[in-house]
Design a protein around this motif. Structure first.
Motif, PDB file in Angstrom:
ATOM      1  N   LEU A 131       0.843  -1.192   0.000  1.00  0.00           N
ATOM      2  CA  LEU A 131       0.000   0.000   0.000  1.00  0.00           C
ATOM      3  C   LEU A 131       0.878   1.241   0.000  1.00  0.00           C
ATOM      4  O   LEU A 131       1.951   1.254   0.618  1.00  0.00           O
ATOM      5  CB  LEU A 131      -0.915   0.030   1.237  1.00  0.00           C
ATOM      6  CG  LEU A 131      -2.154  -0.855   1.251  1.00  0.00           C
ATOM      7  CD1 LEU A 131      -2.937  -0.628   2.539  1.00  0.00           C
ATOM      8  CD2 LEU A 131      -3.049  -0.616   0.046  1.00  0.00           C
ATOM      9  N   ARG A 132       0.394   2.282  -0.676  1.00  0.00           N
ATOM     10  CA  ARG A 132       1.087   3.577  -0.679  1.00  0.00           C
ATOM     11  C   ARG A 132       0.253   4.578   0.127  1.00  0.00           C
ATOM     12  O   ARG A 132      -0.884   4.878  -0.243  1.00  0.00           O
ATOM     13  CB  ARG A 132       1.258   4.079  -2.111  1.00  0.00           C
ATOM     14  CG  ARG A 132       1.947   5.454  -2.199  1.00  0.00           C
ATOM     15  CD  ARG A 132       1.940   5.987  -3.616  1.00  0.00           C
ATOM     16  NE  ARG A 132       2.572   5.036  -4.515  1.00  0.00           N
ATOM     17  CZ  ARG A 132       2.027   4.612  -5.657  1.00  0.00           C
ATOM     18  NH1 ARG A 132       0.832   5.043  -6.019  1.00  0.00           N
ATOM     19  NH2 ARG A 132       2.663   3.744  -6.417  1.00  0.00           N
ATOM     20  N   PRO A 133       0.784   5.089   1.232  1.00  0.00           N
ATOM     21  CA  PRO A 133       0.022   6.062   2.013  1.00  0.00           C
ATOM     22  C   PRO A 133       0.005   7.419   1.311  1.00  0.00           C
ATOM     23  O   PRO A 133       1.024   7.867   0.779  1.00  0.00           O
ATOM     24  CB  PRO A 133       0.806   6.132   3.326  1.00  0.00           C
ATOM     25  CG  PRO A 133       2.218   5.824   2.941  1.00  0.00           C
ATOM     26  CD  PRO A 133       2.111   4.810   1.810  1.00  0.00           C
ATOM     27  N   LEU A 134      -1.156   8.053   1.312  1.00  0.00           N
ATOM     28  CA  LEU A 134      -1.310   9.338   0.635  1.00  0.00           C
ATOM     29  C   LEU A 134      -1.509  10.492   1.612  1.00  0.00           C
ATOM     30  O   LEU A 134      -1.030  11.608   1.367  1.00  0.00           O
ATOM     31  CB  LEU A 134      -2.493   9.289  -0.333  1.00  0.00           C
ATOM     32  CG  LEU A 134      -2.425   8.208  -1.417  1.00  0.00           C
ATOM     33  CD1 LEU A 134      -3.700   8.228  -2.243  1.00  0.00           C
ATOM     34  CD2 LEU A 134      -1.199   8.405  -2.305  1.00  0.00           C
ATOM     35  N   ALA A 135      -2.207  10.232   2.716  1.00  0.00           N
ATOM     36  CA  ALA A 135      -2.463  11.285   3.703  1.00  0.00           C
ATOM     37  C   ALA A 135      -2.989  10.663   4.990  1.00  0.00           C
ATOM     38  O   ALA A 135      -3.493   9.532   4.976  1.00  0.00           O
ATOM     39  CB  ALA A 135      -3.479  12.299   3.170  1.00  0.00           C
ATOM     40  N   PRO A 152       3.098   9.941  14.203  1.00  0.00           N
ATOM     41  CA  PRO A 152       4.470   9.582  14.568  1.00  0.00           C
ATOM     42  C   PRO A 152       4.977   8.340  13.834  1.00  0.00           C
ATOM     43  O   PRO A 152       6.161   8.241  13.515  1.00  0.00           O
ATOM     44  CB  PRO A 152       4.374   9.327  16.076  1.00  0.00           C
ATOM     45  CG  PRO A 152       3.187  10.098  16.527  1.00  0.00           C
ATOM     46  CD  PRO A 152       2.222  10.049  15.379  1.00  0.00           C
ATOM     47  N   GLU A 153       4.069   7.407  13.542  1.00  0.00           N
ATOM     48  CA  GLU A 153       4.462   6.168  12.860  1.00  0.00           C
ATOM     49  C   GLU A 153       4.719   6.378  11.369  1.00  0.00           C
ATOM     50  O   GLU A 153       5.370   5.550  10.731  1.00  0.00           O
ATOM     51  CB  GLU A 153       3.367   5.111  13.029  1.00  0.00           C
ATOM     52  CG  GLU A 153       3.009   4.782  14.471  1.00  0.00           C
ATOM     53  CD  GLU A 153       1.945   5.723  15.047  1.00  0.00           C
ATOM     54  OE1 GLU A 153       1.480   5.442  16.161  1.00  0.00           O
ATOM     55  OE2 GLU A 153       1.581   6.715  14.358  1.00  0.00           O
ATOM     56  N   LEU A 154       4.192   7.486  10.817  1.00  0.00           N
ATOM     57  CA  LEU A 154       4.320   7.770   9.384  1.00  0.00           C
ATOM     58  C   LEU A 154       4.708   9.239   9.200  1.00  0.00           C
ATOM     59  O   LEU A 154       3.963  10.032   8.620  1.00  0.00           O
ATOM     60  CB  LEU A 154       2.995   7.475   8.669  1.00  0.00           C
ATOM     61  CG  LEU A 154       2.485   6.028   8.722  1.00  0.00           C
ATOM     62  CD1 LEU A 154       1.038   5.950   8.263  1.00  0.00           C
ATOM     63  CD2 LEU A 154       3.372   5.121   7.868  1.00  0.00           C
ATOM     64  N   PRO A 155       5.887   9.605   9.674  1.00  0.00           N
ATOM     65  CA  PRO A 155       6.268  11.029   9.697  1.00  0.00           C
ATOM     66  C   PRO A 155       6.407  11.672   8.327  1.00  0.00           C
ATOM     67  O   PRO A 155       6.344  12.910   8.215  1.00  0.00           O
ATOM     68  CB  PRO A 155       7.616  11.007  10.430  1.00  0.00           C
ATOM     69  CG  PRO A 155       8.150   9.623  10.226  1.00  0.00           C
ATOM     70  CD  PRO A 155       6.939   8.737  10.216  1.00  0.00           C
ATOM     71  N   ASN A 156       6.577  10.881   7.287  1.00  0.00           N
ATOM     72  CA  ASN A 156       6.754  11.440   5.941  1.00  0.00           C
ATOM     73  C   ASN A 156       5.447  11.550   5.158  1.00  0.00           C
ATOM     74  O   ASN A 156       5.451  11.998   4.009  1.00  0.00           O
ATOM     75  CB  ASN A 156       7.749  10.589   5.146  1.00  0.00           C
ATOM     76  CG  ASN A 156       9.135  10.611   5.765  1.00  0.00           C
ATOM     77  OD1 ASN A 156       9.592  11.645   6.251  1.00  0.00           O
ATOM     78  ND2 ASN A 156       9.808   9.468   5.760  1.00  0.00           N
ATOM     79  N   VAL A 157       4.356  11.132   5.789  1.00  0.00           N
ATOM     80  CA  VAL A 157       3.051  11.182   5.115  1.00  0.00           C
ATOM     81  C   VAL A 157       2.332  12.463   5.515  1.00  0.00           C
ATOM     82  O   VAL A 157       2.117  12.715   6.702  1.00  0.00           O
ATOM     83  CB  VAL A 157       2.198   9.953   5.483  1.00  0.00           C
ATOM     84  CG1 VAL A 157       0.838  10.018   4.777  1.00  0.00           C
ATOM     85  CG2 VAL A 157       2.924   8.671   5.103  1.00  0.00           C
ATOM     86  N   PRO A 158       1.945  13.308   4.551  1.00  0.00           N
ATOM     87  CA  PRO A 158       1.292  14.576   4.884  1.00  0.00           C
ATOM     88  C   PRO A 158      -0.108  14.372   5.457  1.00  0.00           C
ATOM     89  O   PRO A 158      -0.728  13.319   5.270  1.00  0.00           O
ATOM     90  CB  PRO A 158       1.229  15.305   3.543  1.00  0.00           C
ATOM     91  CG  PRO A 158       1.234  14.215   2.519  1.00  0.00           C
ATOM     92  CD  PRO A 158       2.104  13.124   3.094  1.00  0.00           C
ATOM     93  N   THR A 159      -0.582  15.383   6.145  1.00  0.00           N
ATOM     94  CA  THR A 159      -1.959  15.353   6.642  1.00  0.00           C
ATOM     95  C   THR A 159      -2.918  15.772   5.529  1.00  0.00           C
ATOM     96  O   THR A 159      -2.505  16.362   4.519  1.00  0.00           O
ATOM     97  CB  THR A 159      -2.131  16.321   7.823  1.00  0.00           C
ATOM     98  OG1 THR A 159      -1.937  17.670   7.355  1.00  0.00           O
ATOM     99  CG2 THR A 159      -1.121  16.032   8.933  1.00  0.00           C
ATOM    100  N   VAL A 160      -4.186  15.471   5.726  1.00  0.00           N
ATOM    101  CA  VAL A 160      -5.204  15.943   4.789  1.00  0.00           C
ATOM    102  C   VAL A 160      -5.205  17.466   4.772  1.00  0.00           C
ATOM    103  O   VAL A 160      -5.360  18.090   3.716  1.00  0.00           O
ATOM    104  CB  VAL A 160      -6.594  15.392   5.183  1.00  0.00           C
ATOM    105  CG1 VAL A 160      -7.698  16.066   4.386  1.00  0.00           C
ATOM    106  CG2 VAL A 160      -6.653  13.873   4.985  1.00  0.00           C
TER     107      VAL A 160
END
Length: 333
Positions: A228-232, A240-248
């Motif tokens: 899976l690719r996280p988008l937001a 904290p677990e996905l620090p490189n994933v932007p917020t909505v």
């Protein structure tokens, strides 16, 4: 002179006894019957979802240190059903003596507007004790997807490219969050409800649904594996677990915040001193490094805090999602 000394001694002795008595009263938490709390009987934590889920895990993780701190057994009882409302109803109707508490999930803030005819008043019949923590939900797509950012998904939806998204069910927080985005952003996408996180992830990694929204706990293993690719993420701050994933919010929806959350509640008339003591003990447990590690492994960003701050948070959740449910005509499964 002897008479004066005698009277002074008596006054001083009486004052000392009074101070000692007041101090003892302050230290002993009363349940209303004059008996110190907790007495020699178990405390029950009602996990309002079945065994194995995050609510059950939170209850069992906290039960261990709290039992030690309070010197009293804490029994976890699972009472699931109707998005947590069956177990919550049982706690609302339980004796308000400090021996029954509910461990609830974010559905607690949705149920008042989604389930007609609840047997209890969510605000009046329950007293918040502590907000345990929050967690982001993750918007993700399968690894071979054409979508590289959440902006790509929004653009496709606005271009009427028939974007479908999956959640763990109708009326779930993921469904409501996406409905809020749809309404506020003028986005046309279609909801595909699943019966839980397992079936959702099976179709998400296979690309049968182009977009999924699920908790960090459910989604991250598939992100780590590259399927899976996280988008937001849906929280106001990055997970904290996905620090490189932007917020909505960073992706063009300023102010957007839709966290999953866990809290502990008591029957409304539980003595304030009992709630205060339990709150203090829970906050102490949350600062225990071993407990913090176990909760973080569930994808939970630990918060803690006062009963008052928990009430403010929960009331805001109830108000926010009531409007979304009404505006979008959302019904539970």
């Amino acid at each position: 002179m002897k008479h004066w000394i005698s009277r002074t001694a008596l006054v001083m002795t009486a004052a000392a006894l009074c101070a000692t008595s007041l101090n003892a009263m302050a230290q002993a938490t009363s349940t209303g019957s004059g008996q110190a709390w907790p007495a020699k009987q178990p405390i029950k934590f009602v996990a309002v979802f079945p065994p194995g889920g995050s609510v059950d895990q939170v209850a069992r993780i906290l039960a261990v240190p709290l039992s030690q701190q309070l010197g009293q057994n804490i029994i976890v009882e699972n009472k699931g059903g109707a998005s947590g409302s069956i177990g919550t109803a049982a706690v609302a109707a339980a004796p308000a003596d400090g021996y029954t508490f509910a461990v609830v999930f974010d559905t607690h803030g949705v149920n008042p507007s989604l389930i007609p005819g609840l047997s209890f008043d969510t605000r009046k019949d329950l007293a918040p004790v502590t907000l345990i923590g929050t967690s982001a939900m993750v918007l993700a797509t399968f690894s071979a997807s054409e979508y590289k950012t959440f902006g790509d998904v929004v653009a496709a939806a606005k271009a009427k490219k028939n974007v479908n998204y999956g959640s763990i069910g109708s009326g779930s927080l993921g469904h409501l969050a996406m409905s809020l985005l749809s309404k506020s952003g003028g986005i046309d996408w279609q909801h595909v409800p699943y019966k839980g996180g397992g079936p959702l992830m099976t179709d998400a990694v296979a690309g049968h649904v182009p977009l999924s929204i699920g908790s960090v706990f459910v989604t991250k293993p598939h992100i780590d594996s590259g399927r899976l690719r996280p988008l937001a993420v849906t929280t106001s701050k990055r997970a904290p677990e996905l620090p490189n994933v932007p917020t909505v919010a960073e992706s063009g929806f300023s102010g957007f915040d839709a966290p999953a959350w866990w809290a502990i509640l008591a029957p409304a008339k539980t003595p304030p001193e009992v709630i205060k003591r339990m709150n203090e003990e829970i906050n102490k447990a949350l600062k225990n490094p071993e407990i913090a590690t176990k909760l973080s492994a569930q994808g939970i960003d630990i918060l803690g805090g006062t009963p008052e701050s928990a009430r403010v948070f929960i009331d805001k959740q109830i108000d926010t999602w009531a409007k979304v449910v009404k505006d979008n005509g959302i019904k539970a499964d």
